[in-house]
Design a protein around this motif. Sequence first.
Motif, PDB file in Angstrom:
ATOM      1  N   CYS A 237       0.820 -18.445  10.144  1.00 39.35           N
ATOM      2  CA  CYS A 237       2.213 -18.456  10.593  1.00 39.35           C
ATOM      3  C   CYS A 237       2.977 -17.256  10.058  1.00 39.35           C
ATOM      4  O   CYS A 237       3.783 -16.655  10.763  1.00 39.35           O
ATOM      5  CB  CYS A 237       2.888 -19.750  10.176  1.00 39.35           C
ATOM      6  SG  CYS A 237       2.271 -21.187  11.053  1.00 39.35           S
ATOM      7  N   ARG A 238       2.705 -16.887   8.810  1.00 38.64           N
ATOM      8  CA  ARG A 238       3.354 -15.720   8.219  1.00 38.64           C
ATOM      9  C   ARG A 238       2.926 -14.453   8.961  1.00 38.64           C
ATOM     10  O   ARG A 238       3.733 -13.576   9.241  1.00 38.64           O
ATOM     11  CB  ARG A 238       3.009 -15.621   6.749  1.00 38.64           C
ATOM     12  CG  ARG A 238       3.726 -14.517   6.023  1.00 38.64           C
ATOM     13  CD  ARG A 238       3.478 -14.493   4.517  1.00 38.64           C
ATOM     14  NE  ARG A 238       2.115 -14.762   4.156  1.00 38.64           N
ATOM     15  CZ  ARG A 238       1.713 -15.814   3.400  1.00 38.64           C
ATOM     16  NH1 ARG A 238       2.596 -16.665   2.948  1.00 38.64           N
ATOM     17  NH2 ARG A 238       0.462 -15.983   3.087  1.00 38.64           N
ATOM     18  N   SER A 239       1.653 -14.384   9.348  1.00 40.86           N
ATOM     19  CA  SER A 239       1.165 -13.183  10.015  1.00 40.86           C
ATOM     20  C   SER A 239       1.756 -13.025  11.421  1.00 40.86           C
ATOM     21  O   SER A 239       1.911 -11.922  11.905  1.00 40.86           O
ATOM     22  CB  SER A 239      -0.360 -13.183  10.080  1.00 40.86           C
ATOM     23  OG  SER A 239      -0.824 -14.176  10.961  1.00 40.86           O
ATOM     24  N   ILE A 240       2.080 -14.141  12.076  1.00 43.51           N
ATOM     25  CA  ILE A 240       2.701 -14.038  13.401  1.00 43.51           C
ATOM     26  C   ILE A 240       4.226 -14.236  13.303  1.00 43.51           C
ATOM     27  O   ILE A 240       4.893 -14.319  14.321  1.00 43.51           O
ATOM     28  CB  ILE A 240       2.086 -15.030  14.402  1.00 43.51           C
ATOM     29  CG1 ILE A 240       2.305 -16.480  13.971  1.00 43.51           C
ATOM     30  CG2 ILE A 240       0.623 -14.733  14.644  1.00 43.51           C
ATOM     31  CD1 ILE A 240       1.933 -17.499  15.022  1.00 43.51           C
ATOM     32  N   LYS A 241       4.707 -14.333  12.082  1.00 48.77           N
ATOM     33  CA  LYS A 241       6.140 -14.451  11.796  1.00 48.77           C
ATOM     34  C   LYS A 241       6.771 -15.661  12.482  1.00 48.77           C
ATOM     35  O   LYS A 241       7.807 -15.572  13.111  1.00 48.77           O
ATOM     36  CB  LYS A 241       6.858 -13.170  12.188  1.00 48.77           C
ATOM     37  CG  LYS A 241       6.245 -11.946  11.559  1.00 48.77           C
ATOM     38  CD  LYS A 241       7.249 -10.928  11.224  1.00 48.77           C
ATOM     39  CE  LYS A 241       6.715  -9.666  10.632  1.00 48.77           C
ATOM     40  NZ  LYS A 241       5.460  -9.623   9.994  1.00 48.77           N
ATOM     41  N   LYS A 242       6.102 -16.814  12.341  1.00 45.01           N
ATOM     42  CA  LYS A 242       6.613 -18.043  12.920  1.00 45.01           C
ATOM     43  C   LYS A 242       6.642 -19.113  11.824  1.00 45.01           C
ATOM     44  O   LYS A 242       5.710 -19.245  11.059  1.00 45.01           O
ATOM     45  CB  LYS A 242       5.724 -18.524  14.057  1.00 45.01           C
ATOM     46  CG  LYS A 242       6.114 -19.858  14.596  1.00 45.01           C
ATOM     47  CD  LYS A 242       5.933 -19.910  16.085  1.00 45.01           C
ATOM     48  CE  LYS A 242       6.296 -21.259  16.621  1.00 45.01           C
ATOM     49  NZ  LYS A 242       7.609 -21.323  17.137  1.00 45.01           N
ATOM     50  N   GLU A 243       7.711 -19.873  11.790  1.00 42.56           N
ATOM     51  CA  GLU A 243       7.844 -20.930  10.820  1.00 42.56           C
ATOM     52  C   GLU A 243       7.597 -22.267  11.490  1.00 42.56           C
ATOM     53  O   GLU A 243       8.148 -22.550  12.545  1.00 42.56           O
ATOM     54  CB  GLU A 243       9.251 -20.908  10.226  1.00 42.56           C
ATOM     55  CG  GLU A 243       9.274 -21.044   8.731  1.00 42.56           C
ATOM     56  CD  GLU A 243      10.675 -20.936   8.211  1.00 42.56           C
ATOM     57  OE1 GLU A 243      11.276 -21.992   7.980  1.00 42.56           O
ATOM     58  OE2 GLU A 243      11.142 -19.795   8.074  1.00 42.56           O
TER      59      GLU A 243
ATOM     60  N   THR B 195      -0.378 -21.644   6.802  1.00 34.71           N
ATOM     61  CA  THR B 195       0.777 -20.909   6.288  1.00 34.71           C
ATOM     62  C   THR B 195       0.564 -19.407   6.433  1.00 34.71           C
ATOM     63  O   THR B 195       1.464 -18.678   6.876  1.00 34.71           O
ATOM     64  CB  THR B 195       1.020 -21.270   4.810  1.00 34.71           C
ATOM     65  OG1 THR B 195       1.182 -22.680   4.714  1.00 34.71           O
ATOM     66  CG2 THR B 195       2.242 -20.567   4.259  1.00 34.71           C
ATOM     67  N   ASN B 196      -0.612 -18.937   6.083  1.00 36.35           N
ATOM     68  CA  ASN B 196      -0.919 -17.516   6.189  1.00 36.35           C
ATOM     69  C   ASN B 196      -0.882 -17.055   7.648  1.00 36.35           C
ATOM     70  O   ASN B 196      -0.348 -15.985   7.963  1.00 36.35           O
ATOM     71  CB  ASN B 196      -2.283 -17.227   5.570  1.00 36.35           C
ATOM     72  CG  ASN B 196      -2.557 -15.754   5.469  1.00 36.35           C
ATOM     73  OD1 ASN B 196      -1.649 -14.975   5.233  1.00 36.35           O
ATOM     74  ND2 ASN B 196      -3.803 -15.385   5.666  1.00 36.35           N
TER      75      ASN B 196
END
Length: 73
Positions: A65-71, A62-63
């Motif tokens: 994905c958040r850092s690369i702005k992908k869901e 989750t972290n």
Amino acid sequence: MREYIEANLTVIRKYLKKRKMYTSKLNNASIMEEFKEWSKDPLPKTESIWTLPDLTRNERLTNFCRSIKKEIK
């Protein structure tokens, strides 16, 4: 980071050397083919080193994905 990777490669090279004693010639060739790109050659000093993060835990995934702005659905 480079020292950490060099230490890991040293351990892998030792393992491969021992492994070659107990496997058939065909399997040895296959193993060495798989690892040939970095089993003998040192790491180039001028190239960047890319590593993949450990994403085995959901929090890390989750972290990341958040850092690369992908869901991820």
